[in-house]
Enzyme design. Structure first.
Site, mmCIF file in Angstrom:
data_model
loop_
_atom_site.group_PDB
_atom_site.id
_atom_site.type_symbol
_atom_site.label_atom_id
_atom_site.label_comp_id
_atom_site.label_asym_id
_atom_site.label_seq_id
_atom_site.Cartn_x
_atom_site.Cartn_y
_atom_site.Cartn_z
ATOM 1 N N ASN A 61 0.865 -1.174 0.000
ATOM 2 C CA ASN A 61 0.000 0.000 0.000
ATOM 3 C C ASN A 61 0.906 1.230 0.000
ATOM 4 O O ASN A 61 1.468 1.582 1.028
ATOM 5 C CB ASN A 61 -0.899 -0.023 1.246
ATOM 6 C CG ASN A 61 -1.719 1.242 1.395
ATOM 7 O OD1 ASN A 61 -1.822 2.036 0.459
ATOM 8 N ND2 ASN A 61 -2.303 1.441 2.569
ATOM 9 N N TRP A 62 1.017 1.842 -1.166
ATOM 10 C CA TRP A 62 1.955 2.963 -1.293
ATOM 11 C C TRP A 62 1.374 4.256 -0.728
ATOM 12 O O TRP A 62 2.061 5.276 -0.679
ATOM 13 C CB TRP A 62 2.351 3.139 -2.761
ATOM 14 C CG TRP A 62 3.099 1.963 -3.338
ATOM 15 C CD1 TRP A 62 3.423 0.801 -2.690
ATOM 16 C CD2 TRP A 62 3.622 1.833 -4.663
ATOM 17 N NE1 TRP A 62 4.109 -0.041 -3.545
ATOM 18 C CE2 TRP A 62 4.253 0.569 -4.761
ATOM 19 C CE3 TRP A 62 3.627 2.657 -5.801
ATOM 20 C CZ2 TRP A 62 4.875 0.109 -5.928
ATOM 21 C CZ3 TRP A 62 4.230 2.210 -6.971
ATOM 22 C CH2 TRP A 62 4.846 0.951 -7.021
ATOM 23 N N LYS A 63 0.127 4.242 -0.367
ATOM 24 C CA LYS A 63 -0.552 5.425 0.191
ATOM 25 C C LYS A 63 -0.328 6.644 -0.721
ATOM 26 O O LYS A 63 -0.235 6.483 -1.934
ATOM 27 C CB LYS A 63 -0.076 5.691 1.621
ATOM 28 C CG LYS A 63 -0.145 4.440 2.502
ATOM 29 C CD LYS A 63 -0.010 4.741 3.964
ATOM 30 C CE LYS A 63 0.111 3.434 4.728
ATOM 31 N NZ LYS A 63 -0.040 3.602 6.159
ATOM 32 N N HIS A 104 -9.542 0.745 4.416
ATOM 33 C CA HIS A 104 -8.310 0.985 5.187
ATOM 34 C C HIS A 104 -8.639 1.919 6.351
ATOM 35 O O HIS A 104 -9.437 2.851 6.216
ATOM 36 C CB HIS A 104 -7.238 1.595 4.282
ATOM 37 C CG HIS A 104 -5.886 1.611 4.921
ATOM 38 N ND1 HIS A 104 -5.536 2.542 5.870
ATOM 39 C CD2 HIS A 104 -4.818 0.798 4.768
ATOM 40 C CE1 HIS A 104 -4.292 2.298 6.275
ATOM 41 N NE2 HIS A 104 -3.832 1.249 5.619
ATOM 42 N N GLU A 161 -7.129 4.347 7.586
ATOM 43 C CA GLU A 161 -6.914 5.781 7.320
ATOM 44 C C GLU A 161 -8.133 6.370 6.613
ATOM 45 O O GLU A 161 -8.496 7.524 6.835
ATOM 46 C CB GLU A 161 -5.629 5.967 6.497
ATOM 47 C CG GLU A 161 -4.393 5.736 7.352
ATOM 48 C CD GLU A 161 -3.142 5.384 6.593
ATOM 49 O OE1 GLU A 161 -3.116 5.501 5.357
ATOM 50 O OE2 GLU A 161 -2.166 4.975 7.253
ATOM 51 N N GLU A 206 -5.399 -5.197 10.266
ATOM 52 C CA GLU A 206 -4.441 -4.120 10.506
ATOM 53 C C GLU A 206 -4.814 -3.381 11.789
ATOM 54 O O GLU A 206 -5.619 -2.433 11.750
ATOM 55 C CB GLU A 206 -4.447 -3.145 9.336
ATOM 56 C CG GLU A 206 -4.044 -3.777 8.016
ATOM 57 C CD GLU A 206 -3.469 -2.735 7.075
ATOM 58 O OE1 GLU A 206 -2.358 -2.943 6.586
ATOM 59 O OE2 GLU A 206 -4.134 -1.702 6.850
ATOM 60 N N GLY A 246 2.168 2.151 10.779
ATOM 61 C CA GLY A 246 3.081 3.283 10.658
ATOM 62 C C GLY A 246 3.752 3.678 11.951
ATOM 63 O O GLY A 246 4.350 4.756 12.034
ATOM 64 N N SER A 268 3.285 -2.173 10.430
ATOM 65 C CA SER A 268 4.735 -2.190 10.699
ATOM 66 C C SER A 268 5.362 -3.549 10.380
ATOM 67 O O SER A 268 6.289 -3.989 11.056
ATOM 68 C CB SER A 268 5.029 -1.774 12.150
ATOM 69 O OG SER A 268 4.570 -0.449 12.380
ATOM 70 N N GLY A 326 2.909 -1.169 4.310
ATOM 71 C CA GLY A 326 2.929 0.259 4.008
ATOM 72 C C GLY A 326 4.348 0.737 3.776
ATOM 73 O O GLY A 326 4.886 0.657 2.681
ATOM 74 N N GLY A 327 4.983 1.224 4.832
ATOM 75 C CA GLY A 327 6.310 1.832 4.709
ATOM 76 C C GLY A 327 7.330 0.958 3.994
ATOM 77 O O GLY A 327 8.078 1.436 3.131
HETATM 78 C C1 PEP Z 1 -0.823 0.117 6.010
HETATM 79 O O1 PEP Z 1 -1.060 1.306 6.057
HETATM 80 O O2 PEP Z 1 -1.582 -0.641 5.373
HETATM 81 C C2 PEP Z 1 0.346 -0.381 6.710
HETATM 82 C C3 PEP Z 1 0.368 -1.632 7.039
HETATM 83 O O3 PEP Z 1 1.363 0.521 6.979
HETATM 84 P P1 PEP Z 1 2.774 0.233 7.677
HETATM 85 O O4 PEP Z 1 3.300 -1.064 7.111
HETATM 86 O O5 PEP Z 1 3.619 1.393 7.330
HETATM 87 O O6 PEP Z 1 2.509 0.090 9.141
#
Ligand code: PEP
Length: 252
Positions: free
Chosen positions: A9-11, A94, A96, A164, A170, A210, A231-232
């Site tokens: 997920n590149w957001k 998601h 967010e 999640e 994050g 994470s 994500g990251g």
């Molecule tokens: C996400 O936003 O779907 C996610 C898992 O982010 P991160 O891996 O950065 O925690």
């Protein structure tokens, strides 16, 4: 056993050219990562570039959201039909989007149904807040999100569910594999079983929050975890491929 899946997920990151370069880097290392479906979810504006970059490879593309209506006066929105031909998957619900953009269980449910009707594979995201976890409500919250998000859905064949926990996204503070497995193997799996009976056994369950190259193998070593939503660590080809390789190795 469900397929192993690692989705990035590149957001709201990457320009179109950065997205194409990242996708190309992942494409080039994908075969070596092993037996795992890789899904890249860039911003809408980069879907075509990423689709073109991974053409001819096994790497798949997903959107990060969509509207449930097919067309109309919905300024700024993108419909399921518009995504067809650009991607195979779509992330829905998601946290967010639930927290910052007013996504509700009802809109999530409408989007899951619209995605399936359009031939897109929904990656349904669920997760509890820290407060809900501390109050001992995590399992109930998750079961409720699944039941509401899948109301009226009868086909589990193209569905993916991502757990999640909001407190792990994050933050660098991933859940433990045991915490994730407790929710995924019980609350999520049992709720899916109640809805889809035996077909639930083939729904890939992803952990997200994470997740990185160092911890992904431990998560995937749990029977009820079939991959990750990243994500990251999805924003660098090497890291994303290392996550994929660790998941593939744990599931081999
Ligand atoms: C996400 O936003 O779907 C996610 C898992 O982010 P991160 O891996 O950065 O925690």
């Amino acid at each position: 056993m469900p397929a192993s899946v690692v989705a990035g997920n590149w957001k709201m990151n990457t320009t179109v050219s950065e997205a194409a370069a990242l996708a190309a880097g992942i494409r080039d290392g994908a075969a070596a990562a092993g037996n795992v479906e890789l899904v890249l979810c860039p911003p809408f504006v980069s879907l075509a570039a990423v689709r073109d970059a991974v053409k001819g490879s096994a790497v798949k593309v997903g959107a990060q959201n969509m509207h449930f209506q097919e067309s109309g006066a919905f300024t700024g929105e993108v419909s399921p039909g518009m995504l067809k031909g650009l991607c195979d998957y779509v992330i829905i619900g998601h946290s967010e989007r639930r927290q910052m953009f007013g996504e509700t269980d009802e809109s999530v449910n409408n989007k899951v149904k619209a995605a399936q009707a359009a031939g897109l594979k929904p990656i349904l995201c669920v997760g509890e807040s820290l407060e809900q976890r501390e109050q001992g409500k995590a399992s109930d919250v998750i079961s409720g999100q699944i039941r509401a998000g899948l109301q009226g859905v009868s086909d589990a064949s193209d569905l993916i569910v991502a757990y999640e926990p909001i407190w792990a996204i994050g933050t660098g503070q991933a859940a433990t594999p045991e915490i994730a497995a407790e929710i995924m193997g019980a609350a999520i799996f049992e709720t899916l079983r109640g809805i889809f009976s035996g077909a639930a056994d083939n729904v890939p369950l992803l952990y997200g929050g994470s997740m990185n190259a160092s911890n992904s193998g431990e998560f995937a070593a749990q029977d009820c975890i079939h991959g990750g939503l990243i994500g990251g660590a999805a924003l660098q080809a090497e890291q994303f491929l290392a996550v994929a390789a660790a998941v593939a190795a744990a599931k081999a």
